[in-house]
Each structure stands twice: as C-alpha cells, then as structure tokens.
Design a protein around this motif. Structure first.
Motif, mmCIF file in Angstrom:
data_model
loop_
_atom_site.group_PDB
_atom_site.id
_atom_site.type_symbol
_atom_site.label_atom_id
_atom_site.label_comp_id
_atom_site.label_asym_id
_atom_site.label_seq_id
_atom_site.Cartn_x
_atom_site.Cartn_y
_atom_site.Cartn_z
ATOM 1 N N LYS A 210 0.871 -1.433 -0.230
ATOM 2 C CA LYS A 210 0.009 0.250 -0.062
ATOM 3 C C LYS A 210 0.387 1.293 0.179
ATOM 4 O O LYS A 210 0.423 2.543 -0.314
ATOM 5 C CB LYS A 210 -0.779 0.017 0.907
ATOM 6 N N GLN A 213 1.814 2.156 -3.389
ATOM 7 C CA GLN A 213 0.627 2.300 -4.359
ATOM 8 C C GLN A 213 0.913 3.539 -4.247
ATOM 9 O O GLN A 213 -0.131 4.576 -4.872
ATOM 10 C CB GLN A 213 -0.645 1.435 -4.305
ATOM 11 N N GLN A 214 0.695 4.157 -3.033
ATOM 12 C CA GLN A 214 0.276 5.281 -3.068
ATOM 13 C C GLN A 214 0.896 6.199 -3.205
ATOM 14 O O GLN A 214 0.883 7.885 -3.576
ATOM 15 C CB GLN A 214 0.322 5.979 -1.441
ATOM 16 N N SER A 225 -5.343 -3.375 -6.624
ATOM 17 C CA SER A 225 -5.312 -2.610 -5.203
ATOM 18 C C SER A 225 -5.817 -3.502 -4.325
ATOM 19 O O SER A 225 -5.948 -4.873 -4.311
ATOM 20 C CB SER A 225 -6.986 -1.812 -5.670
ATOM 21 N N HIS A 226 -5.674 -3.310 -3.001
ATOM 22 C CA HIS A 226 -5.926 -4.339 -2.181
ATOM 23 C C HIS A 226 -6.885 -2.946 -0.501
ATOM 24 O O HIS A 226 -7.032 -2.627 -0.733
ATOM 25 C CB HIS A 226 -4.751 -4.269 -0.952
#
Length: 226
Positions: A210, A213-214, A225-226
């Motif tokens: 995460k 990804q951010q 996505s999670h």
C-alpha cells in the motif's frame, strides 16, 4: 535511568557498528563479483524481457511488481549465491549466499528497465543492511542485478542520485552481475494473493504494498488494489 540510557546508547552503537561492518562486507563482495563475473544476459522472448531484484521477503516484492503496468508476471526465487538448487530452508541458513529474489517478466514497450529500478528503490528502505523491515539476515539483503553495461549505468546513476539525499555509502543494495535465477517452491508463488489472512501478509506485506501504491499511483495497473 542513567544506566538504562547508557545501556541503550551502547546497544545502539553496537548495532550501528555491526550494520556498517555488514555493509562493508557486502560492498567488498559486490566489487569482487563485478571484477570476476561477466553478467549473463537473458534473451527476450515473445517481446518480453526479464529483470531480477532482491529486496527482503520475496512475497512482498512479488506483489509490488505484479501491481505495475507492463509487468506480465513476477516469480519468487533465489539469486546472488554460490550454491546450486537452493531451497527455502537452505537459503534461510544464510550459508548459500543466495537472497530471496524475484524474476520480473515485463513488456519493455509499456514499462522500461529504468522504471523498474525506480520501483525497486521506491518500495524499500534503501539504507537497511541485510534485510527489510522485520526480515533480517543476508538472505534478505537488497541486490539489484544487471545483465549488461547499459543496465548497470542506469542503476549506478540512480544510486548516485539517492546518495545525494541519504549520504555517500548509505545505499545498502548490492549491484551484482546477474548469473542465474532459481525459481522458488510452488507454495511461495503468488503467496500474498493466495494467503490474504496470513498474519505476516496482513501486518508486513500488504502495508508495504500500500505504501508503494500510494507513492506511485501512475504506475499501477487498473485492477491493482488492496
């Protein structure tokens, strides 16, 4: 209180000293490998190329790269060592020389090797020696493998830029000529995806994914996505 603070100070100094010594040994091994080994270049197949990275637990790194546009597949395995046919058990002893690594199969028309290197450095603690997060030991050390001089130049330029931010000699990753990748046991493949409720996945792997990804939303696949 003073005794406790003194003990903490001594412990910190010893930890920093051990880290510096480990990094020095890693860099000496890196220099020796670069001097004595010619990189092995893996030929493209069906328009797809391969790249190799080690950055702590391969469950984490595999998931990170599989979320990147242009990456067809990310495979967990072992590389950077001196033994044949390493296993999870043998590599975890720290005596095989191998680190947990990933093989990235990617489309160079969609994502460049340079971008994959950005993903590599941007998804880890670049200063942590012999490990990432709670995973510590030479089998978890950071290694970025090059297959030719053009790739090495890209890697070296990224490290020079990072050293301006973190300080000269602070980047822990070894830069090694690629030799061979050994695919890990089947149960390691897509581990994060297949074991979402595993405590390690919940507390270490998914948070690391995460954070990446951010940081790099423009690099993600639409369904990542999670």
């Amino acid at each position: 209180m003073k005794k406790i603070l003194s003990l903490l100070f001594v412990t910190t100094l010893l930890s920093l000293s051990a880290s510096c010594q480990s990094n020095q040994k890693n860099k000496e091994a890196e220099a020796l490998a670069q001097k004595n080994q010619e990189p092995v270049e893996v030929p493209a197949q069906d328009g797809l190329e391969r790249a190799y990275f080690a950055s702590g637990c391969f469950w984490c790194v595999e998931a990170i790269y599989e979320s990147v546009k242009g990456v067809k597949e990310s495979i967990s395995g072992y590389s950077g060592g001196h033994t044949k046919n390493p296993t999870y058990e043998s590599s975890n002893t720290g005596r095989t020389g191998h680190a947990e690594a990933v093989e990235i199969i990617y489309n160079p028309d969609v994502v460049s090797f340079e971008t994959l290197v950005d993903v590599y450095f941007g998804s880890q603690d670049v200063t942590q020696v012999n490990g990432q997060g709670p995973d510590m030991g030479s089998q978890y050390r950071s290694i970025i493998f090059y297959q030719n001089e053009a790739q090495k130049e890209i890697i070296d330029s990224k490290i020079v830029a990072l050293e301006k931010e973190y300080g000269e000699g602070e980047i822990a990753a070894q830069v090694l000529p690629f030799q061979k990748f050994w695919e890990a046991e089947g149960y390691h493949q897509d581990y994060e995806k297949r074991n979402p409720n595993n405590p390690y996945i919940q507390n270490v792997s998914i948070p690391r994914l995460k954070r990446f990804q951010q940081k790099f939303p423009e690099l993600l696949k639409e369904n990542a996505s999670h």
